[in-house]
Design an enzyme around this catalytic site. Sequence first.
Site, short mmCIF file in Angstrom:
data_model
loop_
_atom_site.label_atom_id
_atom_site.label_comp_id
_atom_site.label_asym_id
_atom_site.label_seq_id
_atom_site.Cartn_x
_atom_site.Cartn_y
_atom_site.Cartn_z
N LYS A 1 -63.74 7.29 -11.54
CA LYS A 1 -63.54 8.23 -10.58
C LYS A 1 -63.62 9.65 -11.05
CE LYS A 1 -59.76 9.51 -8.47
NZ LYS A 1 -59.58 11.04 -8.43
N ASN A 2 -62.96 9.73 -12.02
CA ASN A 2 -62.75 11.03 -12.76
C ASN A 2 -63.66 11.51 -13.77
OD1 ASN A 2 -60.46 11.31 -11.05
ND2 ASN A 2 -58.89 10.96 -12.64
N ARG B 1 -59.92 17.77 -3.79
CA ARG B 1 -59.85 19.20 -4.80
C ARG B 1 -60.84 19.12 -5.81
NH1 ARG B 1 -56.05 21.19 -6.07
NH2 ARG B 1 -56.43 21.31 -8.16
N CYS C 1 -51.31 19.35 -3.18
CA CYS C 1 -51.35 17.81 -3.24
C CYS C 1 -50.10 17.31 -2.68
CB CYS C 1 -51.95 17.21 -4.33
SG CYS C 1 -51.14 17.14 -5.65
N ASP D 1 -51.74 9.98 -14.91
CA ASP D 1 -52.13 9.23 -13.89
C ASP D 1 -51.97 7.53 -13.92
OD1 ASP D 1 -55.67 10.58 -13.32
OD2 ASP D 1 -53.42 11.15 -12.80
N ILE E 1 -47.06 16.75 -17.36
CA ILE E 1 -48.13 17.32 -16.69
C ILE E 1 -47.94 18.06 -15.32
CG2 ILE E 1 -50.57 17.05 -16.23
CD1 ILE E 1 -50.20 16.50 -19.08
C1 EPZ Z 1 -57.46 15.76 -13.25
O1 EPZ Z 1 -57.08 16.56 -12.34
C2 EPZ Z 1 -57.55 14.57 -12.66
N1 EPZ Z 1 -58.44 14.47 -11.46
C3 EPZ Z 1 -56.17 14.10 -12.00
O2 EPZ Z 1 -56.37 12.93 -11.57
C4 EPZ Z 1 -55.28 14.10 -13.27
O3 EPZ Z 1 -53.86 13.66 -12.81
C5 EPZ Z 1 -55.22 15.40 -14.05
O4 EPZ Z 1 -56.71 15.81 -14.18
C6 EPZ Z 1 -54.54 15.52 -15.40
O5 EPZ Z 1 -54.87 14.16 -16.37
C7 EPZ Z 1 -59.84 14.47 -11.67
O6 EPZ Z 1 -60.22 14.48 -12.57
C8 EPZ Z 1 -60.67 14.59 -10.29
P1 EPZ Z 1 -55.51 19.50 -14.85
P2 EPZ Z 1 -57.03 18.52 -12.72
O7 EPZ Z 1 -56.17 20.59 -14.63
O8 EPZ Z 1 -57.97 18.54 -13.28
C9 EPZ Z 1 -52.23 22.72 -14.46
C10 EPZ Z 1 -56.02 10.92 -10.08
O9 EPZ Z 1 -55.12 10.52 -9.62
N2 EPZ Z 1 -53.35 23.67 -14.05
O10 EPZ Z 1 -55.71 18.88 -16.00
O11 EPZ Z 1 -56.77 19.02 -11.53
C11 EPZ Z 1 -52.12 21.76 -13.61
O12 EPZ Z 1 -50.97 22.27 -12.51
C12 EPZ Z 1 -55.96 12.29 -10.16
O13 EPZ Z 1 -57.15 10.62 -10.29
C13 EPZ Z 1 -53.29 25.25 -14.07
O14 EPZ Z 1 -52.19 25.42 -14.20
O15 EPZ Z 1 -55.90 18.57 -13.63
C14 EPZ Z 1 -51.51 20.74 -14.27
O16 EPZ Z 1 -49.95 21.01 -14.57
C15 EPZ Z 1 -54.60 13.22 -9.76
N3 EPZ Z 1 -53.97 26.05 -13.57
C16 EPZ Z 1 -51.99 20.85 -15.69
O17 EPZ Z 1 -52.72 21.94 -15.69
C17 EPZ Z 1 -55.42 25.54 -13.39
O18 EPZ Z 1 -56.18 26.20 -13.40
C18 EPZ Z 1 -53.18 19.74 -15.85
O19 EPZ Z 1 -53.99 19.86 -14.73
C19 EPZ Z 1 -55.62 24.05 -13.60
C20 EPZ Z 1 -54.70 23.11 -13.98
#
Ligand code: EPZ
Length: 423
Positions: free
Chosen positions: A22-23, A92, A116, A306, A328
């Site tokens: 999916k991701n 998202r 979320c 995840d 994370i």
């Molecule tokens: C991706 O989300 C995945 N989703 C998530 O999977 C996964 O948990 C996450 O990466 C971490 O591996 C998809 O790929 C669709 P991040 P994403 O940006 O990209 C902070 C699932 O269950 N952050 O890597 O949104 C954030 O809050 C989903 O399949 C900022 O502060 O995650 C987090 O603490 C849930 N500012 C950390 O970075 C930003 O602009 C990592 O988030 C972006 C993120």
Amino acid sequence: MDRFLIEGPCTLHGSVRVSGAKNAVLPLMAATLISRGRSRIRNVPRLRDTRTMARVLETLGAKVRFEGDLLEIDTRDARGIEAPYDLVKTMRASIYVLGPTLARHREARVSLPGGCAWGPRPVDLHLQGMEALGAKVRIEGGYIEARADRLRGAEFSFELSSVGATANVLMAAVVAEGRTVLENAAREPEVTQLAEALVASGARIEGVGSTRLEIEGVEELSPLDVTVIPDRIEAGTFLAAAALLHSEIEVRGLRRDHLEATIEALEQTGCTFTEKDGGQTLVAHGQNARRGVDLVTRPFPGFATDMQAQMMAVACCMEGTSVIADTIYPDRFTHVAEIRRLGADIRLDGNSAVIRGVDRLAGAPVMATDLRASAALILAGLAAEGTTLVDRVYHIDRGYEDIEEKLHGLGATIERVAGPPTP
Ligand code: EPZ
């Protein structure tokens, strides 16, 4: 609103095949907007989220056609620049159209994704990256409004490792003028696949798979033609089920190199693994899994956030005390209250959960709160004695293709029942 009726405890056996990730498929679908043509994406899982992303692309004028696990996306007439709130609020990852739309049309209007179940989920790194490439970005009425006469290459360092921000900024940088260097880029396999697919379409990217990406902008890309990598989280979920249920399960169509941290986590319990087919099949021998685990989530190749909820379900039934910390998402524990309803002994302490193994879980009605929490509740229900009713399974339909059929095939007693209409 559908629910799952699960009878436990059960022992699983047999073989299951993992679907496409999916991701990985979501950013690949968005990336088709960069070129003007017909892209083909294979091994696409039939999920709520892939259908939602298809609707977002259609809103932008693309023509999307599913044929089994083949997805054809024609973006020749994709002139739209706006991803509306009513779609973005349901997924998202819709924000992935920001970079490609900005790259193609020099402007984009994308609804801010909400939070979320477990937290705010900011997008500031996405916006900082676009500004670094020369875009003017403002927030107006809940929408991101971005404009750029010309995207120009830049040096940009992500203050946090972000999968989404890395993918989004990369998709804008590949057609920006000049050279872009992205430091502290995420290197999850899904990001690596996106970079590889972009290179195959004519992008010039060095350092693929590392945390430093160097991009030389090109005028345009040819359409994508890519086969989606296996879903490492779905695979990990089935491997975790083997440990939790003291079962032997063969999981096919995976990539072992994407699962090392999950394998190490499960080996802590005493679960062992046999590799076949050059790392594309793993047999999990969970018969002797009984020890607790100590885990900390990290960016890839560390232990994936995840997989945190699923491993918590495993830890609930292991001997001794386990500690699972999520670095994370410190608040990603909405599944704890629900698993406690099955008799688990879990105490939260900041971004850590302390789990004392119990001899048995007892079935009860529980409610899914998000995608991976749903998976954890299903696993716990399979281990619990009696009947577990998991409500709101639309969450799991977002990210697990045919989950009940796959579990049925492994010998689980799980049935989807129509729930009362959404209140
Ligand atoms: C991706 O989300 C995945 N989703 C998530 O999977 C996964 O948990 C996450 O990466 C971490 O591996 C998809 O790929 C669709 P991040 P994403 O940006 O990209 C902070 C699932 O269950 N952050 O890597 O949104 C954030 O809050 C989903 O399949 C900022 O502060 O995650 C987090 O603490 C849930 N500012 C950390 O970075 C930003 O602009 C990592 O988030 C972006 C993120």
